[in-house]
Each structure stands twice: as structure tokens, then as C-alpha cells.
Scaffold this active site. Structure first.
Site, mmCIF file in Angstrom:
data_model
loop_
_atom_site.group_PDB
_atom_site.id
_atom_site.type_symbol
_atom_site.label_atom_id
_atom_site.label_comp_id
_atom_site.label_asym_id
_atom_site.label_seq_id
_atom_site.Cartn_x
_atom_site.Cartn_y
_atom_site.Cartn_z
ATOM 1 N N LEU A 83 0.944 -1.150 -0.209
ATOM 2 C CA LEU A 83 0.038 0.159 0.117
ATOM 3 C C LEU A 83 1.055 1.367 -0.011
ATOM 4 O O LEU A 83 1.304 1.587 0.951
ATOM 5 C CB LEU A 83 -0.799 -0.080 1.194
ATOM 6 C CG LEU A 83 -1.797 -1.229 1.514
ATOM 7 C CD1 LEU A 83 -2.244 -1.360 2.753
ATOM 8 C CD2 LEU A 83 -2.877 -1.515 0.304
ATOM 9 N N GLU A 84 0.758 2.105 -1.279
ATOM 10 C CA GLU A 84 1.394 3.281 -1.041
ATOM 11 C C GLU A 84 0.185 4.479 -1.009
ATOM 12 O O GLU A 84 -0.410 4.654 -2.024
ATOM 13 C CB GLU A 84 2.262 3.684 -2.292
ATOM 14 C CG GLU A 84 3.145 4.943 -2.239
ATOM 15 C CD GLU A 84 3.439 5.609 -3.479
ATOM 16 O OE1 GLU A 84 3.554 6.963 -3.747
ATOM 17 O OE2 GLU A 84 4.019 4.688 -4.368
ATOM 18 N N LEU A 85 0.307 5.146 0.080
ATOM 19 C CA LEU A 85 -1.107 5.952 0.480
ATOM 20 C C LEU A 85 -0.659 7.300 0.386
ATOM 21 O O LEU A 85 0.120 7.773 -0.420
ATOM 22 C CB LEU A 85 -1.673 5.437 1.619
ATOM 23 C CG LEU A 85 -1.916 3.930 1.775
ATOM 24 C CD1 LEU A 85 -2.447 3.297 3.028
ATOM 25 C CD2 LEU A 85 -2.633 3.132 0.443
ATOM 26 N N TRP A 138 11.404 1.432 -3.084
ATOM 27 C CA TRP A 138 10.301 2.490 -2.667
ATOM 28 C C TRP A 138 9.392 1.877 -1.795
ATOM 29 O O TRP A 138 8.480 0.756 -1.703
ATOM 30 C CB TRP A 138 9.670 2.500 -4.139
ATOM 31 C CG TRP A 138 8.541 3.630 -3.975
ATOM 32 C CD1 TRP A 138 7.381 3.707 -4.324
ATOM 33 C CD2 TRP A 138 9.018 5.141 -4.011
ATOM 34 N NE1 TRP A 138 6.989 4.958 -4.213
ATOM 35 C CE2 TRP A 138 7.880 5.940 -4.122
ATOM 36 C CE3 TRP A 138 10.336 5.783 -3.736
ATOM 37 C CZ2 TRP A 138 7.893 7.307 -4.048
ATOM 38 C CZ3 TRP A 138 10.203 7.193 -3.745
ATOM 39 C CH2 TRP A 138 9.210 7.824 -3.736
#
Length: 462
Positions: A229-231, A429
């Protein structure tokens, strides 16, 4: 009645593209087809999968003139910047280049009596839910390693970039990836969550809002499905007293305002040592005034519309609230006559801001940045950490040892020195706090789309 998913172009407000959303039954069948096709794909030699994926990237590159134009219509990025193909190729080639090493078994023992090693196996079907702001590069981050590792992939793209998934599928199929192995699907939120609950996936990658990430986690609860999850983000920068502001100003202002500020790792707040503060602000204002807001197809446009008028409305609200609470706006919107009160939004620099203001704490994701003076490294560190998010942080200084020492105290996924707003494919990342969890790119990117499997083989003598 079939639900239609629409892309409203920020350029002129018309419906640029629309596609029917799949029913759950059709989406369920797509996932079953992906699972059925995955075994034969994984059985291919690794080098064959790598070559096929890179052939797909090459086909995508050949489509770039069309992609650049379509992106401008879908999310407003000026065509002068040439799209995302440079980043796509850099990331795809790097991940392909490290695949053999990253996926190689870890040998523990190789003796006449024992063969012990840890292998990496594909998780099966990977579900990518991609965002609109960098729609090709964010999808490639997971798509390339997932396919190379032997997984099938379902891709659901944001409605704002409705055509991107189709273009990716078209290119990769032309490169030789079987259609069932990589499928682009159009789904509403309900079908998306139902697919996850149905335990179709070995890994779900989502890039988007904090609320969206929470919905993904809730859908996956009890299924033991791994998620990446990149939020949200509110990425800070610190300009130390020894910084070169001739480099810092254009670097940070571009990091704050490029793509109309709609960058996952864009700079949203800047802390400048008091000894450089006035000079930095003056130069930042001069730099910003040189931007040209306008139609993304115009040759002189450097700042296009935001992707949707509701996104621009959020930024306008944050700026207005900050000004009413004592902040000072330094950019006169009249310098940008294309600002129409809708998706076209003039850039803004705010000073006399503090952390009681939403614009310094909540994600803006638009062309606005707040600048505050600080007296010391310690004050800068405290303010940079005073955020629910942690994606990247940028430090501008002449001293790399000090930058590393400051970085060690920051709650963030990536520390930059004298640059910002960039993804190095050789580095992981990742983020922390409400920015999410997981790892993309670098060798760790392969860990997300594979699972470990241990082998303990004992020879028995006759």
C-alpha cells in the site's frame, strides 16, 4: 443496467472515455482465467519471461506519441514533457536486469549428505490497482517484476486514466505475454473489494488514498492476502544554512509544482534555515511566476490543469483556510489568467504558515507549497516528523555526513540529499506511518511478488 466508468477530461470537462464496469461474475471469471494460465507462464524459462516482458515494454515505447496525447486529455499533463516512457524504461530494464540474481535460490548447504536451499516461488495472481497521477510508471513498478517472477496479473486502473490499462495490455500482448496472463479490467469499488474477499490473489498492490488503502485492508481481512500500500504523503524538505540555494530553489519548486503538484513524492512543505529564508522565498516566488498555466497541448504551457476540478477545490479550500488563519499568499492568481475556478489552478506559495493549518498537515496533492523558517537542524527534524505520513524527505546541504545523520532521525521511506521527487529503481520504494507499507522496486520488489519455499534434501546411503 450496466454501470459505466467515465474519465472526465480536465482539459475541457467533457467525457473523454467511458467503459462498462465488469460484473462480479465476469471479474471472477477473469481471475479464474488468470490463475489457470499462470502455471504454464511460470513454467517458462526465466530468460524467456524476461525477454517477453521487455518486448512488451518496447511495444509500449513505440506507442508513446499516442500515449502522451491521451495522458494530456485524461489527467492534464502538458505534452511538452513527453510522457513517462523514460521512467518506464529505466525501471523495467533495471528490474529485468536484476531478476536472475533476485530470484536465485539461497544456498544453505550443498554437501554429499544434504542439499538445503530457500527458493522463491510466484504468489500466483497479482492484482494491481493503479493511480492516475503517473499511471504508466506506477503500474510498471509491480507489473514488470510480477510477470518476470512467473505470476499472472490483473490490472485495474483509476477511472481518470481509463485508457492506460488498455494500452499496457495491448503492448504486452503484442510483445508475447498471453492475454489470460495479463488482463486489464474495469471494475467499480464493490467488485474490486469482492474479488479480494474471494481470495483470488496472492498479492494486492494499491496506490492511492489512505481511505482507499483502508478499504483494501478491510476487504483482505481474514483472507491472509498480502498487500502493498502506497497511500498519502506530505513530503518535507529542509534547506540547511550551508545549502546552495541557486540549486535548491529550482530543485524544490519543480518538486513541488511539476505535474500540477500531483506527485506521490512531491514536496508539499519546505523548512528553510532562517539565514537563507528571505533569499529562498524571493527566488522561489520569482521561479514560480515564470510558469505558464494553460491548455496542456500548447507549446508554452508548463503547468496544466489538475486532473479533476474536485482535486483543485481541495487545494483552494486549504489555501483559503490558511490565509484566513494568518498565512500570506505570495502569488497573485491574476498572473495566471487561465485559472478558471475549476481544474485550472494557479500555483501558490504560502508563508507565515504553521502546523495548525491543514495545508501544512493534510495532503494537498496540488500546486501549493508552504515555506517556514527554522533556527536549527533539531527544529527542522521535529517539524519534518510532525506528520501522519512518511514517504520521502529532502535535505539540501553541502555535508553528506550531516544529511545522513539527519536522515537517520526522520520517519520516512526515502531520504534525498540535494534532489527530490525521483524514484531510483535500485532503491526500495516504501513508506511508513499512514503512507502505507510494503516495498516496490530494487531486489525487495521481487520479494513482494514471490513467496519463500524451503528445501531440506537428505541423501540416504544404501
Amino acid at each position: 443496467m450496466t454501470k459505466m466508468i467515465q474519465c472526465i477530461s480536465p482539459v475541457d470537462g467533457r467525457v473523454y472515455a467511458e467503459r462498462p464496469a465488469l460484473s462480479f461474475e465476469a471479474a471472477n471469471q477473469a481471475a479464474l482465467d488468470a490463475r489457470a494460465a499462470q502455471k504454464d507462464w511460470a513454467a517458462l524459462p526465466l530468460q524467456e519471461r524476461i525477454a517477453t516482458v521487455l518486448a512488451g515494454v518496447e511495444k509500449l515505447q513505440a506507442m508513446n506519441p499516442t500515449l502522451v496525447e491521451e495522458l494530456a486529455w485524461q489527467m492534464g499533463r502538458p505534452t511538452r514533457y513527453g510522457g513517462e516512457m523514460g521512467g518506464v524504461i529505466e525501471r523495467a530494464e533495471y528490474m529485468a536486469g536484476i531478476a536472475e540474481q533476485a530470484l536465485a535460490p539461497t544456498i544453505v548447504e550443498q554437501s554429499p549428505q544434504f542439499k538445503r536451499h530457500i527458493a522463491r516461488e510466484p504468489v500466483g495472481v497479482v492484482f494491481i490497482i493503479a493511480p492516475w497521477n503517473y499511471p504508466f510508471m506506477t503500474a510498471i513498478n509491480t507489473l514488470v517484476p510480477a510477470l518476470i517472477a512467473g505470476n499472472s496479473v490483473l490490472l485495474k486502473h483509476a477511472s481518470q486514466t481509463l485508457l492506460v490499462g488498455e494500452r499496457l495490455a495491448e503492448a504486452f500482448h503484442a510483445g508475447g505475454v498471453p492475454e489470460a496472463v495479463f488482463q486489464n479490467v474495469f471494475l467499480d469499488h464493490a467488485a474490486t473489494e469482492a474479488l479480494i474477499r474471494a481470495r483470488h490473489f496472492g498479492f494486492v498492490n494499491f496506490t492511492g488514498s489512505v481511505n482507499g488503502g483502508a478499504a483494501i485492508e478491510q476487504a483482505a481481512a481474514g483472507t491472509f492476502t498480502a498487500t502493498g500500500l502506497e497511500l498519502g504523503g506530505k513530503d518535507p524538505a529542509y534547506v540547511r544554512s550551508d545549502a546552495d540555494i541557486e540549486a535548491a530553489v529550482p530543485g524544490l519548486m519543480d518538486g513541488a509544482l511539476f505535474n500540477a503538484g500531483q506527485c506521490c513524492c512531491g514536496i508539499e512543505r519546505i523548512y528553510v534555515h532562517a539565514s537563507l529564508y528571505d533569499a529562498f522565498v524571493e527566488k522561489a516566488v520569482a521561479w514560480t511566476r515564470e510558469l505558464t498555466l494553460g491548455n496542456p497541448f500548447a507549446a508554452d504551457t508548463t503547468l496544466g490543469p489538475m486532473a479533476h476540478k474536485r482535486f483543485a477545490a481541495t487545494v483552494r479550500e486549504q489555501v483559503a483556510e490558511a490565509v484566513s488563519s494568518g498565512a500570506r499568499a505570495l502569488i497573485d492568481p491574476e498572473l495566471f489568467p487561465a485559472d478558471d475556478g475549476g481544474a485550472y489552478l494557479a500555483p501558490q506559495i504560502l508563508v507565515q504558515v504553521d502546523h495548525s493549518m491543514r495545508v501544512m498537515r493534510e495532503e494537498s496533492f496540488g500546486p501549493v507549497v508552504g515555506i517556514m523558517p527554522v533556527q536549527s537542524d533539531a527544529e527542522a527534524i521535529e517539524l519534518m516528523n510532525d506528520s501522519p505520513y512518511g514517504l520521502t524527505a529532502s535535505i539540501w546541504t553541502a555535508d553528506s555526513s550531516t544529511a545522513a545523520a539527519i536522515g537517520a532521525q526522520l520517519q520516512t521511506g526515502t531520504v534525498f540529499m540535494n534532489r527530490c521527487d525521483y524514484l531510483d529503481p535500485a532503491l526500495c520504494w516504501t513508506g511508513c506511518k499512514d503512507t502505507g507499507r510494503g516495498a516496490a522496486l530494487s531486489p525487495l520488489g521481487y520479494m513482494a511478488v514471490t513467496r519463500p519455499k524451503s528445501y531440506h534434501l537428505k541423501e540416504v546411503s544404501a
